[in-house]
Design an enzyme around this catalytic site. Structure first.
Site, PDB file in Angstrom:
ATOM      1  N   HIS A  30       0.818  -1.224   0.000  1.00 35.30           N
ATOM      2  CA  HIS A  30       0.000   0.000   0.000  1.00 35.30           C
ATOM      3  C   HIS A  30       0.846   1.267   0.000  1.00 35.30           C
ATOM      4  CE1 HIS A  30       0.706  -1.648   3.992  1.00 35.30           C
ATOM      5  NE2 HIS A  30       0.783  -0.392   4.426  1.00 35.30           N
ATOM      6  N   HIS A 120      28.302  -6.063  -8.687  1.00 33.89           N
ATOM      7  CA  HIS A 120      28.944  -7.029  -7.801  1.00 33.89           C
ATOM      8  C   HIS A 120      28.019  -8.195  -7.440  1.00 33.89           C
ATOM      9  CE1 HIS A 120      32.257  -4.165  -6.027  1.00 33.89           C
ATOM     10  NE2 HIS A 120      32.113  -4.028  -7.338  1.00 33.89           N
TER      11      HIS A 120
END
Ligand code: 5RP
Length: 172
Positions: A30, A120
């Site tokens: 929400h 990474h």
């Protein structure tokens, strides 16, 4: 999405597509509905295929773990190349997403964390806190996330170690 020797999703089609034409599953609780709608419009205009997995009802409080499970499942089963989850802080969402085998979710709140999550960590899910970022910065980091390539090399070795942890196997 390719599957490597350790049987978990690795560098995906997204790196091949260089940020265009990907299948993206997106969800928000929400707190993230407005940002979700904004991102869907932007990503669709960029040529991506966006699958809005909810929530859909404005003004209704919902739990985020089922939404995380749903979009992450779409990535793991190959229906989506990558996923986006929008929460309030995003903290619970990234915890939930990373419980799912094969998911590498990054909580990204600036350009640095966003680039690292891809370069990474080869993140296949980005989590954003709608209460943390401005909508403009959220758009910027999502663009960056979709166009940053995984570097591989020593980072692949570390992802392999994470996969062993995920499977409950000893690190070698
Ligand atoms: O970001 C979140 C979790 O990390 C959620 O959006 C947040 O916890 C929901 O809280 P509330 O129901 O009070 O709006």
């Amino acid at each position: 999405m390719s599957t490597g020797p350790l049987d978990y999703p690795q560098t995906d089609q997204a790196t091949v597509n260089e940020g265009r034409g990907m299948r993206i599953a997106i969800a928000a609780d929400h707190n993230g509905l407005a940002l979700k709608a904004r991102l869907i419009a932007r990503l669709t205009a960029q040529g991506h295929e966006v699958d809005d997995r909810g929530a859909h009802a404005d003004g209704v409080t919902v739990d985020y773990p089922p939404l995380c499970a749903d979009v992450c499942g779409r990535v793991v089963d190959g229906h989506a190349d990558r996923a986006i989850v929008v929460g309030g802080s995003g903290m619970g969402e990234v915890i939930a997403c990373n419980k799912i085998r094969g998911i590498r979710a990054g909580l990204c709140h600036d350009r640095f964390t966003t680039e690292i999550s891809r370069a990474h960590n080869d993140a296949n899910v980005i989590v954003i806190g709608a209460k943390v970022l401005s909508p403009e910065l959220a758009e910027e980091i999502v663009d960056l996330w979709f166009t940053t390539r995984f570097k591989g090399g020593p980072h692949q070795q570390r992802l392999d170690q994470i996969a062993l942890l995920e499977r409950g196997e000893p690190l070698t």
